[in-house]
Design an enzyme around this catalytic site. Sequence first.
Site, PDB file in Angstrom:
ATOM      1  N   LYS A  88      42.417  36.610  40.650  1.00  0.00           N
ATOM      2  CA  LYS A  88      41.747  35.620  39.794  1.00  0.00           C
ATOM      3  C   LYS A  88      41.950  34.192  40.298  1.00  0.00           C
ATOM      4  O   LYS A  88      41.097  33.332  40.113  1.00  0.00           O
ATOM      5  CB  LYS A  88      42.235  35.774  38.362  1.00  0.00           C
ATOM      6  CG  LYS A  88      41.691  37.057  37.731  1.00  0.00           C
ATOM      7  CD  LYS A  88      41.610  36.965  36.233  1.00  0.00           C
ATOM      8  CE  LYS A  88      40.820  38.132  35.674  1.00  0.00           C
ATOM      9  NZ  LYS A  88      41.560  39.423  35.809  1.00  0.00           N
ATOM     10  N   GLU A 110      37.910  31.516  28.839  1.00  0.00           N
ATOM     11  CA  GLU A 110      38.186  32.602  27.907  1.00  0.00           C
ATOM     12  C   GLU A 110      39.238  33.483  28.554  1.00  0.00           C
ATOM     13  O   GLU A 110      39.362  33.502  29.780  1.00  0.00           O
ATOM     14  CB  GLU A 110      36.910  33.424  27.661  1.00  0.00           C
ATOM     15  CG  GLU A 110      36.546  34.416  28.776  1.00  0.00           C
ATOM     16  CD  GLU A 110      36.100  33.771  30.086  1.00  0.00           C
ATOM     17  OE1 GLU A 110      35.650  32.606  30.050  1.00  0.00           O
ATOM     18  OE2 GLU A 110      36.210  34.424  31.148  1.00  0.00           O
ATOM     19  N   SER A 371      43.939  44.707  43.366  1.00  0.00           N
ATOM     20  CA  SER A 371      43.567  43.425  42.760  1.00  0.00           C
ATOM     21  C   SER A 371      44.735  42.647  42.176  1.00  0.00           C
ATOM     22  O   SER A 371      44.674  41.424  42.057  1.00  0.00           O
ATOM     23  CB  SER A 371      42.511  43.653  41.684  1.00  0.00           C
ATOM     24  OG  SER A 371      42.971  44.589  40.724  1.00  0.00           O
TER      25      SER A 371
HETATM   26  C1  LIG Z   1      41.027  40.646  35.527  1.00  0.00           C
HETATM   27  C2  LIG Z   1      41.485  41.680  36.459  1.00  0.00           C
HETATM   28  C3  LIG Z   1      40.615  42.694  36.941  1.00  0.00           C
HETATM   29  C4  LIG Z   1      39.184  42.852  36.492  1.00  0.00           C
HETATM   30  O1  LIG Z   1      38.343  41.791  36.781  1.00  0.00           O
HETATM   31  P1  LIG Z   1      37.162  41.877  37.848  1.00  0.00           P
HETATM   32  O2  LIG Z   1      36.351  40.689  37.561  1.00  0.00           O
HETATM   33  O3  LIG Z   1      36.423  43.146  37.620  1.00  0.00           O
HETATM   34  O4  LIG Z   1      37.776  41.844  39.192  1.00  0.00           O
HETATM   35  C5  LIG Z   1      41.106  43.598  37.864  1.00  0.00           C
HETATM   36  N1  LIG Z   1      42.380  43.544  38.285  1.00  0.00           N
HETATM   37  C6  LIG Z   1      43.251  42.608  37.853  1.00  0.00           C
HETATM   38  C7  LIG Z   1      44.643  42.622  38.366  1.00  0.00           C
HETATM   39  C8  LIG Z   1      42.836  41.653  36.913  1.00  0.00           C
HETATM   40  O5  LIG Z   1      43.706  40.716  36.480  1.00  0.00           O
END
Ligand SMILES: *Cc1c(COP(=O)(O)O)cnc(C)c1O
Length: 385
Positions: A88, A110, A371
């Site tokens: 993010k 948000e 992610s």
């Molecule tokens: C917010 C988040 C996601 C999902 O968001 P996307 O916009 O689909 O990437 C995935 N993994 C983590 C660790 C997150 O914090």
Amino acid sequence: MGEPRARGRFGEYGGRYAPESLVEACREVDEAFRGAWADPGFRVALARLLAVHAGRPTPLTPAHRLSEALGVRLYLKREDLTHTGSHKINNVLGQALLATRMGRRRLIAETGAGQHGVATATAAALLGLEATVFMGERDIERQALNVFRMRMLGAEVVPVTTGSRTLKDATSEAMRHWVGVTGDSHYCVGSVVGPDPYPWMVREFQRVIGDEARGQCAAELRTGVPDYVVACVGGGSNAAGTFAGFADTPARLVGVEAEGGAGAARGRLGVLHGCRSLFLQDDDGQITEAHSIAAGLDYPGVGPEHAHLRDLGRARYVAVTDDEAVGAAVRLARTEGIVPALESAHALAWVIRAAGGGDLPAGSTVLMTLSGRGDKDVSTLKELL
Ligand SMILES: *Cc1c(COP(=O)(O)O)cnc(C)c1O
């Protein structure tokens, strides 16, 4: 994966379904972003922030022991190693820098579980901006630690008491609030959702994941390009950023959703938060709540570009259950010494399932975006294990 067509369309999805005052504000963001993205000075400044503050480039880690067990060659793009612990930060630093370029002094955001809120508060503190984060009252109760973190970073956290008091309502409230303050505040959307230009702007800020991974695969893999590129999908930003780096290759793209939030796999056409896309709906067309053990996948829809990629057959979207994700998180911890975010564990759960079920042929090379890190999820996991 280029620019959307006129008025922010990806096929029949996207657009700018917003009140007149926000349409104007979106137009300003669009113009500013186009100018910034074409300006080498902005690109250099953002690249420097990503390097010295967020810790980019992130490594590509071969998952040796797990690969051997699965019979595939799995490589992890390590967004979990960024500052604040997830992808993010890439988007938020981009939008915060854009906000300063536009002369804005405050960021509005948000947040659901608080991950995007913490990233926004972090970027605001770094660049000397104020931050106001809208968060559902129920999420505030469930995520006390992230609320404290945001306040510690100097952000104002505004409780949202409408509807189900979760992410969907927090987003609506943030947009409503933006109407009155567009002159001095930038709305920092957290995923590839919302009115044009957000879906493609956020994807462009996240394509650093895919571009880096492309170069790393070229150096690391004999074939140069992996056979499969896999990422989890909430709104879809880490997946969109990853896919963007491989759009012009033969790599098969796979987006993995939560069973209870499978907007791309099971949603129907609708409009929410200024955007036409696929959303989970009841028989009356009311958009329903998503449910997932991973808060970041708890969004009832998916970004418009993913809906379009699905229609084109360029990417495929699959769903995994909470249990599969928890199992995958434990397996990664024990085979590779990495505790993943439960969101990322969804992507891995599909890899494990597909390798076992023949969906992933033996010997395939797989790039998976990890992610985020699992620190935020340890108390959830502790309850279950
Ligand atoms: C917010 C988040 C996601 C999902 O968001 P996307 O916009 O689909 O990437 C995935 N993994 C983590 C660790 C997150 O914090």
